[in-house]
Design a protein around this motif. Structure first.
Motif, short mmCIF file in Angstrom:
data_model
loop_
_atom_site.label_atom_id
_atom_site.label_comp_id
_atom_site.label_asym_id
_atom_site.label_seq_id
_atom_site.Cartn_x
_atom_site.Cartn_y
_atom_site.Cartn_z
N SER A 1 9.40 3.21 -3.38
CA SER A 1 7.95 3.20 -2.77
C SER A 1 7.76 1.81 -1.99
CB SER A 1 7.21 2.96 -4.02
OG SER A 1 5.71 2.89 -3.46
N ALA A 2 7.33 1.85 -0.93
CA ALA A 2 7.02 0.82 0.10
C ALA A 2 6.30 -0.07 -0.53
CB ALA A 2 6.76 1.17 1.33
N CYS A 3 5.02 0.24 -1.06
CA CYS A 3 4.13 -0.68 -1.45
C CYS A 3 3.33 -0.17 -2.61
CB CYS A 3 3.11 -0.97 -0.46
SG CYS A 3 2.32 0.53 0.31
N ALA A 4 2.50 -0.79 -3.43
CA ALA A 4 1.86 -0.27 -4.67
C ALA A 4 0.78 -1.19 -4.80
CB ALA A 4 2.73 -0.25 -6.00
N CYS A 5 -0.35 -0.62 -5.61
CA CYS A 5 -1.35 -1.71 -5.90
C CYS A 5 -2.07 -1.07 -7.03
CB CYS A 5 -2.31 -1.63 -4.69
SG CYS A 5 -3.47 -0.57 -4.78
N LEU A 6 -2.69 -2.22 -7.90
CA LEU A 6 -3.53 -2.09 -9.07
C LEU A 6 -4.96 -2.13 -8.70
CD1 LEU A 6 -1.71 -4.62 -11.33
CD2 LEU A 6 -1.48 -2.13 -11.62
N THR A 7 -5.75 -1.12 -9.13
CA THR A 7 -6.98 -1.24 -8.95
C THR A 7 -7.78 -1.71 -10.14
OG1 THR A 7 -7.11 0.85 -9.45
CG2 THR A 7 -7.19 0.48 -7.20
#
Length: 161
Positions: free
Chosen positions: A90-96
């Motif tokens: 995965s190139a990027c991930a985020c937490l909301t």
């Protein structure tokens, strides 16, 4: 699970119950999805892989995060991010959002990301080394000499020399 949760929410709304049950806390990933979350300021922490190929896919993302004031971190391997989201890479991930018990950890990571990446002046793009070329240096020296001569003439004409 989402379908069931939505049905239950609709049933509760029909009965008049007023329960605000949020979606489960999950890690969001994918370039387009993460970009949208950053632009909407819904991302609370963005993780960017350092070995994305081609790098042009993610090289603009730190600037966007700085502009939208979203904390970001650059992590070592896209395979690690992939393992985080149950994919190969995965190139990027985020937490909301995170659970209440993990909010202090998230706050700590956000502060660390803001200090090390967002607010770090060394990470900003620096154009050139600040050393001008020979022609420009000569031109500036010539201009400075002319200004000094002009200043001397002005002082002499005022009688202060």
């Amino acid at each position: 699970a989402k379908k069931q949760r939505l049905k239950e929410t609709a049933a509760d709304a029909a009965e008049g119950k007023d329960e605000d049950e949020d979606a489960p806390d999950v890690v969001k990933f994918g370039l387009k999805h993460v970009t949208t979350l950053i632009e909407e300021k819904k991302a609370s922490l963005v993780l960017i892989a350092c070995d994305v190929d081609p790098i042009e896919l993610v090289m603009w993302m730190p600037a966007l995060c700085r502009k939208m004031d979203v904390p970001y971190m650059i992590v070592k391997d896209k395979a690690r991010l992939g393992a985080l989201v149950h994919q190969k890479v995965s190139a990027c991930a985020c937490l909301t959002t995170v659970g209440k018990q993990d909010s202090s950890q998230l706050k700590l990571l956000q502060d660390l990301a803001m200090e090390k990446y967002n607010n770090n002046p060394d990470n900003l793009r620096k154009w050139g080394g600040g050393i001008m070329g020979l022609k420009t240096q000569a031109k500036l020296e010539k201009r400075a000499k002319a200004m000094a001569v002009e200043e001397a003439k002005k002082l002499a004409s005022l009688g202060k020399a």
